[in-house]
Design an enzyme around this catalytic site. Structure first.
Site, short mmCIF file in Angstrom:
data_model
loop_
_atom_site.label_atom_id
_atom_site.label_comp_id
_atom_site.label_asym_id
_atom_site.label_seq_id
_atom_site.Cartn_x
_atom_site.Cartn_y
_atom_site.Cartn_z
N ARG A 42 0.78 -1.09 -0.08
CA ARG A 42 -0.15 0.31 -0.14
C ARG A 42 0.80 1.16 0.06
O ARG A 42 0.46 2.15 -0.87
CB ARG A 42 -0.87 0.07 1.13
N THR A 43 1.67 1.36 0.81
CA THR A 43 2.64 2.44 1.00
C THR A 43 3.55 2.59 -0.21
O THR A 43 3.71 3.66 -0.95
CB THR A 43 3.32 2.44 2.46
N LYS A 75 23.85 -8.71 1.70
CA LYS A 75 25.42 -8.78 1.50
C LYS A 75 26.25 -8.03 2.83
O LYS A 75 27.32 -7.65 2.79
CB LYS A 75 25.97 -8.28 0.32
N ARG A 91 11.27 2.29 3.73
CA ARG A 91 10.71 1.47 4.77
C ARG A 91 11.83 0.52 5.30
O ARG A 91 12.57 0.03 4.52
CB ARG A 91 9.59 0.70 4.12
#
Lengths: 307, 307, 307
Positions: free
Chosen positions: B51-52, B80, B101
């Site tokens: 959604r975001t 990594k 995020r």
């Protein structure tokens, strides 16, 4: 139709043309912002590599083009057993050019044979990663003005590092480049580089164990990661690990115009304390990587003469 | 260079400017469709949030820009071992602005310190999610005409819900906003909200257990999910669960202009039977979320004065 | 508002209009390169399907539009328990049209009910895959000039293959199409196709076990994969497997203008030795798939009359 599968696919002259174009792009990227309007790049990443994938995507978007593709084999048809040859024929209906990363050596070459569009090898296993090499060449040339007449130190894991091998193969084509190979004994360059490339071509080189012994001689220092697991023993690792970590102290012994490169990602082999040193060029290198990929896309699409 | 890491990074005046711009965009989105031509947004999602992520992508595309990035840590270089600081420096070579995020609190702040481009925190663990808060503020303002003089009920899990905490911190900056906190005892707002924010600032508030007891007083009802696992016992859950489910019956007791908001996704805390009630504003809220992100991108890129 | 959930959602006339538009696009794709400027396609792939997803993305980009979405359920909010109905309402705020792939039959239909934008079913479990059928129809029509008066052989797994079932249902709407169904006994078409579709509509058809017995009669050969696991026994599989592998020898017995189609991906049911045979049309089919999706997007957005 041309592909880029190995850095040596391009002759010295073709490399020169490409780097000249990349250099023009670096000076004025805006000017190239509509060269690929309506063109599509497919990024076929059978194994994840954010840095490389996004560099290609940024390059294509900077040229006005669009991008489609996949970022790991899970989300691709590979899991349904389709051959790379079939996949590339399908992708040839969707895009104008593609960048392929694959865990198997030679996969991009197999793809290129059946492809209707130019294929760029974006890394195939431990084999080749030609756009990294072009990025390294551009970085050295931009910083020094030339690819001739300098001493480069290659430091870290020289046995398994494919970027180091490709860079050596490319740089021996230029005049008067001296190599200093800095690594633990167990991670020295393999014979197919030492014998077949360096000695066979009468290239001047030296092998040493400690960075601090040679850093004052270097014009370029190319750092790579040294993984603990690759040492013979814990003792050996503890004895040697600091030889391959670049810090302020070692930088103090280097020339004022010795530039530091690294293919990234780094772990701890370059101390963050030198990130702001003007000689630290590894983030500039990332930016040059975008420009060189822009130049490459234009060249493979036959648009390099139009700009 | 500005970043958005917390909703309170913007002063009341700056928030006002942003919401005014978002409001102008909402009225005529077409007018802004070329403001970001040639600009690139990087969406760096170390944990998935469709959604975001898609709201940011829609916002940038609506402005004429392009998007690149990754949608989960698996397909990124994080695996990594690269630091967020190094990643953002690399991304700064690829894009003009980024939305990050991250499951770890503070990661976007660490990124912002080394970033060459504006960083938008798109959620960092249980900590902050400022564009959700801006979306909530815009929704309330668009529906009511003002952010002053109203009573808001916050209902559900008020202990762990970061959107609720951020919304409270933001709304206390406006005049005469009264809070009614509706939750089971075990999910009441924590002391650092009750004491340090509400009481410390002399804000009028009330804590109750049952939505139906207070719904007639509300101008805005902000619903959140109540998870079964967070109750002390199965018995307690069974006794209380219906208090926090919004249905037709409860809506019948509410004012005609009481709007219902929800950060989504919902599970069953809002019955689908009220989706067509004109007071159900949670899907409008999604649309406002796109407009507020468009305004934010323009603002952080310094393009807000040009439109 | 129109959706495409099943290939039969389009009448014969509507299909004709769509294929005419697709055919015009095939002749001059450039002409359509700005029809969807500023429009957004959401690709909601709850299970991975690179080929189909990228075909939609290429189609939208070819029209000048943009794409956002997800390529597997992992990176979507589905994992947070959101309903398809809620997801589509959210996506309706982000995009102008969407293509949905879902493992559950009927999911796209459920989505369409609440959607604010046209929904294209891009495959729902074993149920429908209408854009594959439209691709097949376009391919036959482009190669033969008409969808009437020909004999089609459908070969392989006719029991579980949803593309075969959809193609039969669509082709019986045209004049004088004869079906030859070529499969092992255990993989014959189910009764709801044989009885309810073919016999019920008085369609001429024949069921045989061996491709080589009928290949000379065919105008179109539609190949599909036969999976070993679907045979009753290893012996049975060994006895029969070669009947369903198309190779040079079998092609030698076919008409000069018998075209071979396959929905791809193939495994070994078509030998690569015939890829260069001019009658091998399965890669052309991929290209037609892009054009038919371009036509479909234009049609569902109501832009088909403007071009």
């Amino acid at each position: 139709m041309k592909h880029l599968l190995s850095p040596l696919d391009l002759s010295v002259d073709e490399t020169e043309d490409l780097l000249n174009l990349a250099s023009r792009i670096a000076k004025n990227p805006e000017k190239f912002s509509h060269c690929c309007d309506g063109k599509k790049l497919a990024t076929l990443f059978y194994e994840p590599s954010t840095r490389t994938r996004l560099s290609f995507e940024a390059a294509m978007i900077n040229l006005g083009g669009s991008v489609l593709g996949f970022s790991s084999a899970d989300s691709s048809s590979a899991s349904k057993g389709e051959s790379v040859s079939d996949t590339i024929r399908v992708i040839s209906c969707y895009a104008d050019i593609c960048a392929m990363r694959h865990p198997k050596e030679g996969a991009p070459m197999v793809a290129a044979e059946k492809s209707g569009i130019p294929v760029i090898n974006a890394g195939d296993g431990g084999h080749q990663h030609p756009t990294q090499t072009l990025t390294d060449l551009m970085t050295i040339r931009e910083l020094r003005g030339s690819l001739d007449n300098f001493t480069i130190g290659l430091c870290g894991d020289l046995k398994f590092g494919r970027t180091v091998h490709s860079l050596i193969r490319s740089l021996i084509r230029y005049k008067n480049v001296k190599f200093i190979l800095i690594s633990p004994k167990e991670l020295r360059v393999p014979d197919y580089i030492r014998e077949d490339v360096l000695i066979h071509n009468n290239v001047e080189f030296e092998e040493v164990e400690r960075l601090e012994d040679v850093i004052p001689q270097l014009d370029i220092l190319y750092m790579t990661r040294v993984q603990k697991e690759r040492f013979f023993s814990e003792d050996e690792y503890l004895r040697m690990k600091d030889f391959y970590i670049l810090n302020k102290e070692k930088m103090a012994a280097a020339k004022d115009n010795m530039y530091v490169l690294h293919p990234l990602p780094r772990v701890n082999e370059i101390s963050v304390e030198i990130d702001d040193d003007p000689r630290a060029a590894y983030f500039k290198q990332v930016q040059f990587g975008v420009y060189v990929r822009m130049a490459l896309i234009l060249t493979l699409l036959g648009l390099d003469k139009t700009v």
